[in-house]
Design an enzyme around this catalytic site. Sequence first.
Site, PDB file in Angstrom:
ATOM      1  N   SER A  32       0.882   4.402  -2.994  1.00  0.00           N
ATOM      2  CA  SER A  32      -0.071   5.438  -3.416  1.00  0.00           C
ATOM      3  C   SER A  32      -1.500   5.043  -3.036  1.00  0.00           C
ATOM      4  O   SER A  32      -2.326   5.896  -2.707  1.00  0.00           O
ATOM      5  CB  SER A  32       0.011   5.629  -4.933  1.00  0.00           C
TER       6      SER A  32
ATOM      7  N   ALA B 185       0.849  -1.197   0.000  1.00  0.00           N
ATOM      8  CA  ALA B 185       0.000   0.000   0.000  1.00  0.00           C
ATOM      9  C   ALA B 185       0.881   1.243   0.000  1.00  0.00           C
ATOM     10  O   ALA B 185       1.348   1.689   1.057  1.00  0.00           O
ATOM     11  CB  ALA B 185      -0.927  -0.003   1.209  1.00  0.00           C
TER      12      ALA B 185
ATOM     13  N   THR C 202       3.011  11.012  -4.862  1.00  0.00           N
ATOM     14  CA  THR C 202       3.876  11.234  -6.023  1.00  0.00           C
ATOM     15  C   THR C 202       3.302  12.342  -6.924  1.00  0.00           C
ATOM     16  O   THR C 202       2.134  12.729  -6.790  1.00  0.00           O
ATOM     17  CB  THR C 202       3.981   9.950  -6.869  1.00  0.00           C
TER      18      THR C 202
ATOM     19  N   GLU D  50       4.828  11.698   0.337  1.00  0.00           N
ATOM     20  CA  GLU D  50       3.578  12.441   0.590  1.00  0.00           C
ATOM     21  C   GLU D  50       2.756  12.629  -0.681  1.00  0.00           C
ATOM     22  O   GLU D  50       2.160  13.673  -0.902  1.00  0.00           O
ATOM     23  CB  GLU D  50       3.868  13.774   1.289  1.00  0.00           C
TER      24      GLU D  50
HETATM   25  C1  LIG Z   1      12.455   9.578   1.432  1.00  0.00           C
HETATM   26  C2  LIG Z   1      11.106   8.970   1.673  1.00  0.00           C
HETATM   27  C3  LIG Z   1      10.499   9.142   2.913  1.00  0.00           C
HETATM   28  C4  LIG Z   1       9.260   8.556   3.162  1.00  0.00           C
HETATM   29  N1  LIG Z   1       8.698   8.703   4.414  1.00  0.00           N
HETATM   30  C5  LIG Z   1       7.505   8.128   4.678  1.00  0.00           C
HETATM   31  C6  LIG Z   1       6.929   8.234   5.986  1.00  0.00           C
HETATM   32  O1  LIG Z   1       7.501   8.857   6.881  1.00  0.00           O
HETATM   33  N2  LIG Z   1       5.732   7.626   6.219  1.00  0.00           N
HETATM   34  C7  LIG Z   1       5.076   6.926   5.245  1.00  0.00           C
HETATM   35  O2  LIG Z   1       4.002   6.402   5.528  1.00  0.00           O
HETATM   36  N3  LIG Z   1       5.601   6.795   3.993  1.00  0.00           N
HETATM   37  C8  LIG Z   1       6.796   7.384   3.692  1.00  0.00           C
HETATM   38  N4  LIG Z   1       7.359   7.242   2.451  1.00  0.00           N
HETATM   39  C9  LIG Z   1       6.684   6.439   1.436  1.00  0.00           C
HETATM   40  C10 LIG Z   1       6.025   7.283   0.363  1.00  0.00           C
HETATM   41  O3  LIG Z   1       4.932   7.979   0.876  1.00  0.00           O
HETATM   42  C11 LIG Z   1       5.674   6.355  -0.804  1.00  0.00           C
HETATM   43  O4  LIG Z   1       6.908   5.975  -1.391  1.00  0.00           O
HETATM   44  C12 LIG Z   1       4.771   7.017  -1.833  1.00  0.00           C
HETATM   45  O5  LIG Z   1       3.495   7.241  -1.309  1.00  0.00           O
HETATM   46  C13 LIG Z   1       4.644   6.186  -3.107  1.00  0.00           C
HETATM   47  O6  LIG Z   1       4.344   4.870  -2.804  1.00  0.00           O
HETATM   48  P1  LIG Z   1       5.228   3.687  -3.440  1.00  0.00           P
HETATM   49  O7  LIG Z   1       6.662   4.018  -3.195  1.00  0.00           O
HETATM   50  O8  LIG Z   1       4.727   2.411  -2.887  1.00  0.00           O
HETATM   51  O9  LIG Z   1       5.005   3.781  -4.982  1.00  0.00           O
HETATM   52  P2  LIG Z   1       3.743   3.189  -5.823  1.00  0.00           P
HETATM   53  O10 LIG Z   1       2.472   3.623  -5.215  1.00  0.00           O
HETATM   54  O11 LIG Z   1       3.961   1.728  -6.050  1.00  0.00           O
HETATM   55  O12 LIG Z   1       3.931   3.977  -7.183  1.00  0.00           O
HETATM   56  C14 LIG Z   1       4.960   3.655  -8.132  1.00  0.00           C
HETATM   57  C15 LIG Z   1       4.761   4.531  -9.352  1.00  0.00           C
HETATM   58  O13 LIG Z   1       3.466   4.308  -9.910  1.00  0.00           O
HETATM   59  C16 LIG Z   1       2.749   5.528  -9.971  1.00  0.00           C
HETATM   60  N5  LIG Z   1       1.333   5.306  -9.728  1.00  0.00           N
HETATM   61  C17 LIG Z   1       0.746   4.661  -8.685  1.00  0.00           C
HETATM   62  N6  LIG Z   1      -0.581   4.705  -8.787  1.00  0.00           N
HETATM   63  C18 LIG Z   1      -0.862   5.400  -9.921  1.00  0.00           C
HETATM   64  C19 LIG Z   1      -2.064   5.803 -10.569  1.00  0.00           C
HETATM   65  N7  LIG Z   1      -3.267   5.523 -10.067  1.00  0.00           N
HETATM   66  N8  LIG Z   1      -1.960   6.509 -11.717  1.00  0.00           N
HETATM   67  C20 LIG Z   1      -0.759   6.839 -12.227  1.00  0.00           C
HETATM   68  N9  LIG Z   1       0.418   6.500 -11.657  1.00  0.00           N
HETATM   69  C21 LIG Z   1       0.360   5.795 -10.510  1.00  0.00           C
HETATM   70  C22 LIG Z   1       3.360   6.411  -8.928  1.00  0.00           C
HETATM   71  O14 LIG Z   1       3.124   7.794  -9.182  1.00  0.00           O
HETATM   72  C23 LIG Z   1       4.816   6.028  -9.021  1.00  0.00           C
HETATM   73  O15 LIG Z   1       5.415   6.741 -10.067  1.00  0.00           O
HETATM   74  C24 LIG Z   1       8.605   7.825   2.161  1.00  0.00           C
HETATM   75  C25 LIG Z   1       9.226   7.655   0.908  1.00  0.00           C
HETATM   76  C26 LIG Z   1      10.453   8.222   0.663  1.00  0.00           C
HETATM   77  C27 LIG Z   1      11.096   8.029  -0.678  1.00  0.00           C
END
Ligand SMILES: Cc1cc2nc3c(=O)[nH]c(=O)nc-3n(C[C@H](O)[C@H](O)[C@H](O)COP(=O)(O)OP(=O)(O)OC[C@H]3O[C@@H](n4cnc5c(N)ncnc54)[C@H](O)[C@@H]3O)c2cc1C
Length: 391
Positions: free
Chosen positions: A134, A132, A368, A366
């Site tokens: 995005s 989980a 993408t 927070e």
């Molecule tokens: C430095 C850093 C600090 C962080 N700190 C925290 C924290 O303190 N607490 C916390 O809870 N999380 C934290 N995160 C996690 C961060 O919130 C997630 O990485 C982010 O929400 C994206 O989720 P994911 O990495 O699983 O990517 P995914 O959701 O798997 O997305 C991968 C790609 O697919 C794209 N994508 C996904 N869904 C769609 C859609 N419907 N349409 C088009 N494109 C889509 C995304 O834009 C992205 O380019 C942190 C991440 C980083 C890198």
Amino acid sequence: MKTPDAIAVGAFLDDRHVELAARIADFSAREIALLPEPADDGAGRAQARRILELLGREGWFAPIRDQDLRACCLIREALAAASPLADAVFALQALGSLPIVLAGSADLKQRWLPAVQAGRAMASFAMTEPEAGSDIAALATTARHDGGGPDYILRGTKTLISNAGIADFYTVFASTDASLGAKGISCFVVPAETPGLRFVGPQVLSAPHPLGEITFTDCRVPAAYRLGEEGEGYRLGLATLDRLRATVAAAACGMAARALEEALAHALSRRQFGKPLAEFQLVQQKLAGMAIDLTAARLLVYRAAWESDRGAARVTLEAAMAKAFATEAAQRIVDAGVQVLGGRGLLASHPLDRLYRSVRALRIYEGTTEIQHLIVAGQLLRAAKAAGSNP
Ligand SMILES: Cc1cc2nc3c(=O)[nH]c(=O)nc-3n(C[C@H](O)[C@H](O)[C@H](O)COP(=O)(O)OP(=O)(O)OC[C@H]3O[C@@H](n4cnc5c(N)ncnc54)[C@H](O)[C@@H]3O)c2cc1C
């Protein structure tokens, strides 16, 4: 913040913000900019705790409690320009404690907020999970009542969590009723020492940022640690992200401003082909593009923060626009800055190299850029439909 940008966003600031901008710039130059880049993840974690105490002692966390978003943006801009790690410390203190400000009981507020503000307690925001990201509504961590008693038992894994392993408490999102989807998500404040909460280990980035994974194994949490009612966690999480999104964009502006400053100084001092780089029009074009992007980003940032401060119920559209534009622009600006610096900009010891490694994460955490675009389009289409403009 330096002129002419201070003038550009001045319309969105009160006198106290202008005064605060000068104070935080001075504090950052004296106390933060000189901190060495940590040699490894362990050193980064130790430095993050020292920065927390420093910021707390000097009162910089007060605007989080007061929900003064423009002040939070100005602080993040200045910290991010001096040290992206210091900015992350401030950001997480906001993200982890704002849900308590918004929905905490009097007891929870009393227990945590003074310590957060003084820099004695480090906050963390545990939302993301392996499956989980995005799609937050898909989270699989559960919080179930134990044999009908009032306590909850938390089970699950949180990944990519800032401050994992060094936080004093985690603001955790978990499902209390999976059949309700997003409406079955609740939010809890879980002290770090709670039995069953385990720091699995760090997830190391190329730029200093304490990140890691935590698990909950039969982790007992009193009902009194829940924020708001059962099922209100998703809304609380989104409201928190909504409010603070403009501050991520502000951090991007801080990094971009530092890159522009370094590029201007270098263009004026470095001579090639018998004259300063600043006299070549191709270099001037880069500098101009950087400045235009930065000013446009700041206008979006402070517009969103101003809307929030003046009491707008939601700033979903404004904040999403600000985050999408400013973080993408900052990436372009920092990249252009490295180009103006030439090879020196890629030396690990150079501030621009640190910015280059740090700025990338802002386009992802927070929400993408793609998710911000979906939010903006969703808001536009909803408004258009409501206005009856669908054919
Ligand atoms: C430095 C850093 C600090 C962080 N700190 C925290 C924290 O303190 N607490 C916390 O809870 N999380 C934290 N995160 C996690 C961060 O919130 C997630 O990485 C982010 O929400 C994206 O989720 P994911 O990495 O699983 O990517 P995914 O959701 O798997 O997305 C991968 C790609 O697919 C794209 N994508 C996904 N869904 C769609 C859609 N419907 N349409 C088009 N494109 C889509 C995304 O834009 C992205 O380019 C942190 C991440 C980083 C890198």
